[in-house]
Motif scaffolding. Structure first.
Motif, PDB file in Angstrom:
ATOM      1  N   MET A   1       0.848  -1.171   0.000  1.00  0.00           N
ATOM      2  CA  MET A   1       0.000   0.000   0.000  1.00  0.00           C
ATOM      3  C   MET A   1       0.894   1.234   0.000  1.00  0.00           C
ATOM      4  O   MET A   1       1.808   1.347   0.793  1.00  0.00           O
ATOM      5  N   LEU A   2       0.594   2.143  -0.885  1.00  0.00           N
ATOM      6  CA  LEU A   2       1.275   3.428  -0.927  1.00  0.00           C
ATOM      7  C   LEU A   2       0.557   4.379   0.018  1.00  0.00           C
ATOM      8  O   LEU A   2      -0.656   4.523  -0.045  1.00  0.00           O
ATOM      9  N   VAL A   3       1.287   5.006   0.910  1.00  0.00           N
ATOM     10  CA  VAL A   3       0.708   5.969   1.842  1.00  0.00           C
ATOM     11  C   VAL A   3       1.265   7.343   1.500  1.00  0.00           C
ATOM     12  O   VAL A   3       2.478   7.522   1.402  1.00  0.00           O
ATOM     13  N   LEU A   4       0.372   8.305   1.282  1.00  0.00           N
ATOM     14  CA  LEU A   4       0.758   9.659   0.899  1.00  0.00           C
ATOM     15  C   LEU A   4       0.294  10.659   1.939  1.00  0.00           C
ATOM     16  O   LEU A   4      -0.723  10.453   2.597  1.00  0.00           O
ATOM     17  N   THR A   5       1.007  11.745   2.039  1.00  0.00           N
ATOM     18  CA  THR A   5       0.582  12.880   2.839  1.00  0.00           C
ATOM     19  C   THR A   5       0.323  14.032   1.882  1.00  0.00           C
ATOM     20  O   THR A   5       1.187  14.376   1.072  1.00  0.00           O
ATOM     21  N   ARG A   6      -0.864  14.587   1.925  1.00  0.00           N
ATOM     22  CA  ARG A   6      -1.245  15.676   1.038  1.00  0.00           C
ATOM     23  C   ARG A   6      -1.900  16.769   1.867  1.00  0.00           C
ATOM     24  O   ARG A   6      -2.517  16.498   2.889  1.00  0.00           O
ATOM     25  N   LYS A   7      -1.803  17.992   1.397  1.00  0.00           N
ATOM     26  CA  LYS A   7      -2.477  19.125   2.015  1.00  0.00           C
ATOM     27  C   LYS A   7      -3.709  19.474   1.186  1.00  0.00           C
ATOM     28  O   LYS A   7      -3.849  19.029   0.049  1.00  0.00           O
ATOM     29  N   ILE A   8      -4.573  20.305   1.759  1.00  0.00           N
ATOM     30  CA  ILE A   8      -5.761  20.749   1.031  1.00  0.00           C
ATOM     31  C   ILE A   8      -5.323  21.401  -0.273  1.00  0.00           C
ATOM     32  O   ILE A   8      -4.393  22.200  -0.312  1.00  0.00           O
ATOM     33  N   GLY A   9      -5.976  20.999  -1.358  1.00  0.00           N
ATOM     34  CA  GLY A   9      -5.680  21.537  -2.681  1.00  0.00           C
ATOM     35  C   GLY A   9      -4.637  20.745  -3.442  1.00  0.00           C
ATOM     36  O   GLY A   9      -4.473  20.946  -4.641  1.00  0.00           O
ATOM     37  N   GLU A  10      -3.932  19.841  -2.768  1.00  0.00           N
ATOM     38  CA  GLU A  10      -2.927  19.036  -3.458  1.00  0.00           C
ATOM     39  C   GLU A  10      -3.576  17.808  -4.087  1.00  0.00           C
ATOM     40  O   GLU A  10      -4.598  17.312  -3.627  1.00  0.00           O
ATOM     41  N   THR A  11      -2.956  17.331  -5.149  1.00  0.00           N
ATOM     42  CA  THR A  11      -3.510  16.248  -5.961  1.00  0.00           C
ATOM     43  C   THR A  11      -2.485  15.143  -6.121  1.00  0.00           C
ATOM     44  O   THR A  11      -1.285  15.384  -6.097  1.00  0.00           O
ATOM     45  N   PHE A  12      -2.984  13.913  -6.275  1.00  0.00           N
ATOM     46  CA  PHE A  12      -2.125  12.831  -6.750  1.00  0.00           C
ATOM     47  C   PHE A  12      -2.816  12.162  -7.926  1.00  0.00           C
ATOM     48  O   PHE A  12      -4.026  12.280  -8.114  1.00  0.00           O
ATOM     49  N   VAL A  13      -2.037  11.490  -8.755  1.00  0.00           N
ATOM     50  CA  VAL A  13      -2.530  10.916 -10.001  1.00  0.00           C
ATOM     51  C   VAL A  13      -2.422   9.400  -9.929  1.00  0.00           C
ATOM     52  O   VAL A  13      -1.408   8.862  -9.475  1.00  0.00           O
TER      53      VAL A  13
END
Length: 68
Positions: A1-13
Motif C-alpha cells: 500500500m502506498l501511503v501519501l501525505t497531502r495538504k488541502i488543494g494538493e492532488t495525486f494521479v
C-alpha cells in the motif's frame, strides 16, 4: 500500500487519467476528496463496491431454469 501525505488543494494521479484532490479536512479524522476520472471508469466507496460484488455473485448463482 502506498501511503501519501497531502495538504488541502494538493492532488495525486493514479495511472494516466485519474486525479484525486484533497478538498477539505473535516474534524481530525475525515478528509473530503475529489476524484476526476473518465466517465467509463466506475468509482465506488468500498462498502458499495462490496455490496455490488455480493449481489452479482448471488445473481450468478441462480439457476437460469428456475427463472420465471
Amino acid at each position: 500500500m502506498l501511503v501519501l501525505t497531502r495538504k488541502i488543494g494538493e492532488t495525486f494521479v493514479v495511472g494516466d487519467d485519474i486525479k484525486v484532490t484533497i478538498i477539505d479536512i473535516i474534524g481530525g479524522n475525515k478528509v473530503r476528496v475529489g476524484i476526476e476520472a473518465p466517465q467509463e471508469v466506475p468509482v465506488y466507496r468500498q462498502e458499495i463496491y462490496d455490496q455490488i460484488k455480493a449481489e452479482n455473485a448471488a445473481a450468478a448463482a441462480v439457476d437460469p431454469n428456475q427463472l420465471p
